[in-house]
Design a protein around this motif. Structure first.
Motif, PDB file in Angstrom:
ATOM      1  N   ALA A 180      18.668 -18.735  20.982  1.00 42.81           N
ATOM      2  CA  ALA A 180      18.687 -18.942  19.530  1.00 42.81           C
ATOM      3  C   ALA A 180      17.645 -19.982  19.118  1.00 42.81           C
ATOM      4  CB  ALA A 180      20.084 -19.373  19.083  1.00 42.81           C
ATOM      5  N   LEU A 181      17.515 -21.054  19.909  1.00 41.84           N
ATOM      6  CA  LEU A 181      16.525 -22.087  19.613  1.00 41.84           C
ATOM      7  C   LEU A 181      15.113 -21.512  19.676  1.00 41.84           C
ATOM      8  CD1 LEU A 181      15.679 -25.061  19.189  1.00 41.84           C
ATOM      9  CD2 LEU A 181      15.799 -25.340  21.685  1.00 41.84           C
ATOM     10  N   MET A 182      14.815 -20.732  20.714  1.00 39.99           N
ATOM     11  CA  MET A 182      13.481 -20.135  20.827  1.00 39.99           C
ATOM     12  C   MET A 182      13.196 -19.185  19.673  1.00 39.99           C
ATOM     13  SD  MET A 182      12.587 -19.458  24.839  1.00 39.99           S
ATOM     14  CE  MET A 182      14.233 -19.135  25.451  1.00 39.99           C
ATOM     15  N   HIS A 183      14.183 -18.395  19.266  1.00 44.21           N
ATOM     16  CA  HIS A 183      13.987 -17.475  18.139  1.00 44.21           C
ATOM     17  C   HIS A 183      13.672 -18.261  16.866  1.00 44.21           C
ATOM     18  CE1 HIS A 183      15.049 -14.693  14.865  1.00 44.21           C
ATOM     19  NE2 HIS A 183      14.676 -13.748  15.709  1.00 44.21           N
ATOM     20  N   LYS A 184      14.422 -19.326  16.641  1.00 40.08           N
ATOM     21  CA  LYS A 184      14.206 -20.144  15.438  1.00 40.08           C
ATOM     22  C   LYS A 184      12.801 -20.732  15.412  1.00 40.08           C
ATOM     23  CE  LYS A 184      15.941 -24.280  13.061  1.00 40.08           C
ATOM     24  NZ  LYS A 184      16.900 -25.400  13.115  1.00 40.08           N
ATOM     25  N   VAL A 185      12.342 -21.269  16.559  1.00 42.05           N
ATOM     26  CA  VAL A 185      11.046 -21.942  16.603  1.00 42.05           C
ATOM     27  C   VAL A 185       9.899 -20.937  16.613  1.00 42.05           C
ATOM     28  CG1 VAL A 185       9.551 -23.438  17.984  1.00 42.05           C
ATOM     29  CG2 VAL A 185      11.982 -23.987  17.729  1.00 42.05           C
ATOM     30  N   LEU A 186       9.960 -19.948  17.524  1.00 42.42           N
ATOM     31  CA  LEU A 186       8.821 -19.056  17.744  1.00 42.42           C
ATOM     32  C   LEU A 186       8.676 -17.990  16.672  1.00 42.42           C
ATOM     33  CD1 LEU A 186       9.145 -18.520  21.603  1.00 42.42           C
ATOM     34  CD2 LEU A 186       7.821 -20.258  20.382  1.00 42.42           C
ATOM     35  N   VAL A 187       9.814 -17.494  16.142  1.00 48.34           N
ATOM     36  CA  VAL A 187       9.778 -16.406  15.159  1.00 48.34           C
ATOM     37  C   VAL A 187       9.869 -16.948  13.736  1.00 48.34           C
ATOM     38  CG1 VAL A 187      10.891 -14.278  14.368  1.00 48.34           C
ATOM     39  CG2 VAL A 187      10.770 -14.795  16.814  1.00 48.34           C
ATOM     40  N   ASP A 188      10.887 -17.772  13.464  1.00 49.30           N
ATOM     41  CA  ASP A 188      11.132 -18.208  12.085  1.00 49.30           C
ATOM     42  C   ASP A 188      10.194 -19.327  11.639  1.00 49.30           C
ATOM     43  OD1 ASP A 188      13.186 -16.369  12.013  1.00 49.30           O
ATOM     44  OD2 ASP A 188      14.732 -17.824  12.563  1.00 49.30           O
ATOM     45  N   GLU A 189      10.003 -20.350  12.478  1.00 45.93           N
ATOM     46  CA  GLU A 189       9.226 -21.507  12.056  1.00 45.93           C
ATOM     47  C   GLU A 189       7.724 -21.332  12.299  1.00 45.93           C
ATOM     48  OE1 GLU A 189      10.816 -24.960  13.953  1.00 45.93           O
ATOM     49  OE2 GLU A 189      12.777 -24.802  12.970  1.00 45.93           O
ATOM     50  N   LYS A 190       7.355 -20.959  13.519  1.00 44.61           N
ATOM     51  CA  LYS A 190       5.939 -20.895  13.875  1.00 44.61           C
ATOM     52  C   LYS A 190       5.288 -19.559  13.524  1.00 44.61           C
ATOM     53  CE  LYS A 190       5.723 -24.973  15.941  1.00 44.61           C
ATOM     54  NZ  LYS A 190       4.824 -26.061  15.472  1.00 44.61           N
ATOM     55  N   ASN A 191       6.091 -18.514  13.420  1.00 44.60           N
ATOM     56  CA  ASN A 191       5.564 -17.169  13.158  1.00 44.60           C
ATOM     57  C   ASN A 191       4.553 -16.738  14.229  1.00 44.60           C
ATOM     58  OD1 ASN A 191       5.445 -14.768  11.652  1.00 44.60           O
ATOM     59  ND2 ASN A 191       3.618 -15.440  10.546  1.00 44.60           N
TER      60      ASN A 191
END
Length: 431
Positions: A29-40
């Motif tokens: 979940a943390l990786m999804h938030k950072v790599l997909v949602d925040e960093k795009n």
């Protein structure tokens, strides 16, 4: 979608590695938030395809997902950066905690801390059993497989790799016997065209894994420990489908009962320490190897322990890089391959039985300490006396279980409270 530079990649995965507490679900979940949602940096579709691929592989899926994500963005160097930064912070912390356990474990306050941790681990395993059961047991067949796996590994002492293999074959056989079933090869779609460079990468990582293994087997300077450890952790890297809780059964069976590297109660302590550190839970293998290396290599305890821990790190995680770099160009549409999905679903159901055995094993050792076994034909049954139960261990375990399962409190707070309670009880002389 943007592509990061190496400096930004290092900063981001360093942050993820330091914050990756809470097991694979929280880490993913943390990786999804950072790599997909925040960093795009990745599309949602890419992330989910990567996760599906990593779920098929042996070893820690969250670490392999980090490696695959880094590969998608910056190739092999990106994958290496992401995978190492996901593992190394927790590994360094666990090496330090393992040394504290070996050298300071007799201190009353520290032994009390480990006492509380061990009781909390029992609650953690029960909570994991409930969580995995809800996800994996969706049919009568799945319940049968889970029960059979529990009986096989807990009562018949069938080795973990054999249980996984038999479960997969049962799932495949059920699919082939169903009406209209067809056995087709998996369809793959190329994520990046593989060529001679890909073949060279695979050969290099095979060498990085197998050449040190061959050297250690040939010259082992540690009274047989390093040879046994290198082979054991290499086998664990190949056969441990189903996450860290599944590998713990195999690790406990071998490290405690076969090699004698540590006691059963110390396995519980190691899991408690691994739960308090960032990174994949499978880092508990570092604790196992540190304790074993400190006692059996013939070196001084610190040198033997550090070399043992580094041996576990190398032979547990180098194969993970091989799996990703060999398979990364092929995003396997496993959901469309029905026979493969059927086999993997049965393996997932079997893992529920394996975790149930782990809960039983930990529970017996936490609540009763050492106990005898009663053999009846092919069955091995624990021989315990209820009057020997450790009341305070039971109290801490029940309280931790209620906090996690009923009230869903933060894992780290629960572990900290259990450790504090154990320390207070030990210092007060009540345990």
């Amino acid at each position: 979608m943007t592509s990061p530079g190496f400096a930004e990649l290092i900063r981001t995965f360093g942050k993820i590695g330091l914050l990756s507490f809470g097991g694979p679900a929280g880490q993913i979940a943390l990786m999804h938030k950072v790599l997909v949602d925040e960093k795009n940096w990745l599309e949602d579709r890419q992330f989910l395809n990567a996760l599906n691929f990593c779920m098929l592989l042996p070893g820690p899926e969250a670490m392999q997902l980090a490696t695959y994500s880094g590969w998608l963005m910056r190739g092999v160097r990106g994958g290496l950066i992401a995978g190492l930064l996901f593992v190394l912070p927790g590994a360094l912390v666990l090496l330090a905690l393992s040394a504290a356990y070996v050298f300071l474990g007799e201190q009353k306050w520290l032994s009390g801390l480990f006492f509380g941790l061990s009781a909390a681990v029992l609650a953690l395993v029960v909570e994991a059993l409930i969580r995995v059961s809800k996800r994996a047991l969706k049919s009568q067949f799945a319940y049968v497989i889970a029960f059979a796996a529990f009986v096989a590994i807990a009562l018949l002492k069938i080795p973990f790799p054999a249980v996984v293999l038999l479960a997969g074959l049962a799932g495949l056989a059920r699919y082939l016997l169903s009406p209209g079933s067809r056995l087709r090869p998996p369809e793959v779609t190329l994520a990046r065209s593989p060529g001679s460079q890909h073949a060279l990468t695979v050969l290099i990582w095979l060498g990085v894994w197998l050449l040190p293994l061959a050297v250690i087997i040939w010259v082992d300077p540690g009274n047989g420990f390093f040879k046994d450890a290198a082979l054991f952790f290499s086998k664990a890297a190949v056969v441990t489908f189903g996450g860290a809780y599944a590998v713990l059964v195999y690790a406990g069976q071998q490290a405690v009962e076969v090699y004698g590297w540590l006691r059963a109660g110390e396995m519980v302590t190691g899991l408690g320490l691994a739960e308090t550190t960032p990174g994949p839970l499978i880092l508990v293998l570092v604790f196992i190897a540190f304790v074993g290396g400190s006692r059996t290599t013939g070196y001084d305890p610190l040198t033997g322990g550090m070399l043992g821990g580094l041996t576990a790190l190398w032979f547990t995680f180098v194969p993970c890089f091989l799996w990703i770099f060999a398979g990364a160009p092929f995003v396997e549409a496993a959901g469309r391959v029905k026979w493969l999905s059927a086999a993997l679903s049965a393996v997932t159901a079997a893992v529920v039985g394996v975790i149930a055995n782990l809960a039983l094993w930990f529970g017996l050792h936490v609540l009763f300490g050492e106990f005898d076994e009663w053999t009846f034909g092919p069955f091995h049954l624990p021989q315990i006396q209820l009057g020997q139960i450790d009341i305070w261990s039971a109290v801490i375990a029940i309280a931790a279980g209620v906090a996690l399962i009923r009230f869903h409190l933060n894992l780290l707070w629960v572990i900290a409270a259990a450790a504090f309670a154990g320390t207070a009880l030990r210092l007060s002389g009540l345990t």
